[in-house]
Scaffold this active site. Structure first.
Site, PDB file in Angstrom:
ATOM      1  N   HIS A  10       0.814  -1.219   0.000  1.00  0.00           N
ATOM      2  CA  HIS A  10       0.000   0.000   0.000  1.00  0.00           C
ATOM      3  C   HIS A  10       0.844   1.264   0.000  1.00  0.00           C
ATOM      4  O   HIS A  10       0.692   2.118  -0.878  1.00  0.00           O
ATOM      5  CB  HIS A  10      -0.946  -0.025   1.200  1.00  0.00           C
ATOM      6  CG  HIS A  10      -1.820  -1.234   1.248  1.00  0.00           C
ATOM      7  ND1 HIS A  10      -2.590  -1.618   0.177  1.00  0.00           N
ATOM      8  CD2 HIS A  10      -2.041  -2.157   2.208  1.00  0.00           C
ATOM      9  CE1 HIS A  10      -3.262  -2.721   0.488  1.00  0.00           C
ATOM     10  NE2 HIS A  10      -2.923  -3.072   1.719  1.00  0.00           N
ATOM     11  N   CYS A  42      -7.227  -7.006   3.624  1.00  0.00           N
ATOM     12  CA  CYS A  42      -8.474  -6.848   4.383  1.00  0.00           C
ATOM     13  C   CYS A  42      -9.649  -7.530   3.687  1.00  0.00           C
ATOM     14  O   CYS A  42     -10.713  -7.708   4.280  1.00  0.00           O
ATOM     15  CB  CYS A  42      -8.782  -5.366   4.596  1.00  0.00           C
ATOM     16  SG  CYS A  42      -8.860  -4.410   3.071  1.00  0.00           S
TER      17      CYS A  42
END
Length: 443
Positions: A10, A42
């Protein structure tokens, strides 16, 4: 100018994309151990439970996407060593074993985190797996089809989401945690009680206040999880105990916390000149407490990676810190939190803490339907400053915690929140917003 980025999930992806947008002619090289980038871990539980059927949809960028931006994208390359004085890196090509050197003018460390793996007897047996990246996701999904008894160890967000996903797939699920409540870092007991009851009502076994001491197996494959209080059948064990900064590469060479989290300033700069860091390998400034903590979240990582790009040439845009705002859906419950829980605030600060809990219908009772919601505010009794909050409802009201995150970030008081202007429309709310009403109750 040559920029080298080490690690690209990320924070790394955000840094690279923004650097190329700001400085098209900048020479950017990425070194990444995996063969993919930007995987949204996630979403693994959603993938396991069948809500998201295609794992590929959990990628929001790709090595090919970075190449199109003009980035030298070196997948399956491991950085073995960094010499900050000479600005050189020793790199190993994991596909052919070649070891070579590279250099940088600016270095960006987005090393990420890695699951905590405790030295438990028998942990190296087959069907004891981690849950972090794309390869882990594929392993879990494949094995889910072959097993019946699943034990999830660790009742944080990832663990509880996986427990639900396995139950939805028809598995016998046991969720083990050493704490006395699930999600205890994120929610107080008014909220975890409801979530725990939802799990119990769906047949999930909660083994709380239990520590795993041993894994038993037959022919190298796990069959039982032994805790300090009981024994549980297991065809598959998923370890979700937590994460630690993946910063061994720079240990002793750069300023870190004792746990290895890299220290950075408000512009993402480390203790070494022209070396930046972002994401799960770093500390964050935790605004509610006014200190620095290790809080690995994708939202932090994306913001920090973007800030690296903005501040690459000179300090321009300051880091605002974080409230560690997060949300989760457990069966019919939509839950979110921001800042400190009452329990965390009392345990980790020397402030005089108070809290208020409000339960009310989220919109007027004259509407055809309405739903109950519970909201909690945590605040400093002496300064009146709001330090955190939580919400739970079968209606999706989680955005209230995004609003409260701004309240906490801007050091607002209970009095100010009580009188803050929010709209009223019967489709959506009551004349007093839930946040207004909770603050008024505190007064």
């Amino acid at each position: 100018m040559k920029v080298v980025v080490v690690g690209c999930t990320h924070a790394g992806t955000a840094a690279v994309v923004n650097i190329k947008a700001l400085y098209k002619d900048c020479d950017v090289t990425v070194y990444e151990r995996n063969n993919n980038i930007s995987f949204l871990s996630c979403g693994i539980a959603l993938n396991v439970g069948g809500v998201v059927e295609d794992s590929q949809k959990l990628f929001y960028n790709s090595p090919e996407g970075l190449v199109k931006l003009g980035v030298k994208t070196r997948m399956e390359h491991d950085v073995l060593d960094i010499d900050f004085k000479s600005r050189t890196l020793k790199v190993k090509n994991l596909t052919n074993g070649e070891v070579f050197e590279d250099h940088y003018d600016k270095l960006i460390l987005t090393l990420g985190s890695w699951p905590v793996i405790p030295p438990i007897e028998g942990i190296d047996q087959e069907n004891i797996v981690l849950c972090k990246n794309y390869n882990h996701a594929q392993t879990i999904i494949q094995k889910t089809e072959e097993v019946q008894n699943v034990v999830v160890i660790g009742a944080g967000y990832i663990g509880v989401e996986l427990a639900e996903a396995f139950e939805v797939k028809g598995k016998q699920v046991t969720l083990i945690d050493a704490e006395e409540r699930i999600m205890s870092k994120y929610l107080d007991d008014e909220f975890t009680d409801l979530a725990e009851n939802a799990f119990i009502n769906h047949g999930i076994k909660l083994a709380l206040k239990e520590s795993v001491v041993k894994f038993e197996g037959e022919q190298g494959k796990v069959t039982k999880v032994i805790t300090d209080r009981a024994s549980y059948d297991a065809d598959l064990v998923v370890m979700c105990i937590g994460f630690a900064p993946n910063s061994a590469l720079v240990k002793g060479k750069i300023d870190t916390l004792p746990n290895g989290a890299i220290l950075i300033d408000d512009y993402m700069r480390t203790s070494e000149k022209d070396v930046f860091a972002a994401g799960d390998c770093c500390v964050v400034r935790f605004n509610p407490a006014g200190d620095y903590r290790y809080i690995p979240l994708a939202t932090n990582a994306v913001r920090m990676g973007t800030l690296v790009a903005k501040n690459l040439m000179e300090p321009k845009l300051k880091y605002m810190g974080t409230q560690a705002t997060s949300g989760i859906k457990i069966y019919e419950y939509c839950i979110a939190s921001t800042g400190m829980t009452e329990e965390v605030a009392r345990a980790t600060t020397d402030r005089e803490i108070d809290a208020v809990v409000l339960t009310d219908n989220y919109r007027p009772e004259f509407m055809p339907t309405f739903e109950m919601a519970t909201v909690k505010l945590v605040y400093d009794k002496s300064t009146r400053r709001i330090l955190g909050g939580q919400i739970i409802s079968k209606q999706d009201l989680t955005q209230f915690m995004n609003t409260l995150s701004v309240v906490v970030q801007n050091n607002m008081t209970i009095e100010e929140l009580a009188m803050t202007d929010f709209f009223f429309q019967p489709h959506f709310n009551k004349p007093w917003s839930l946040l207004n009403a909770a603050a008024l109750k505190a007064l």
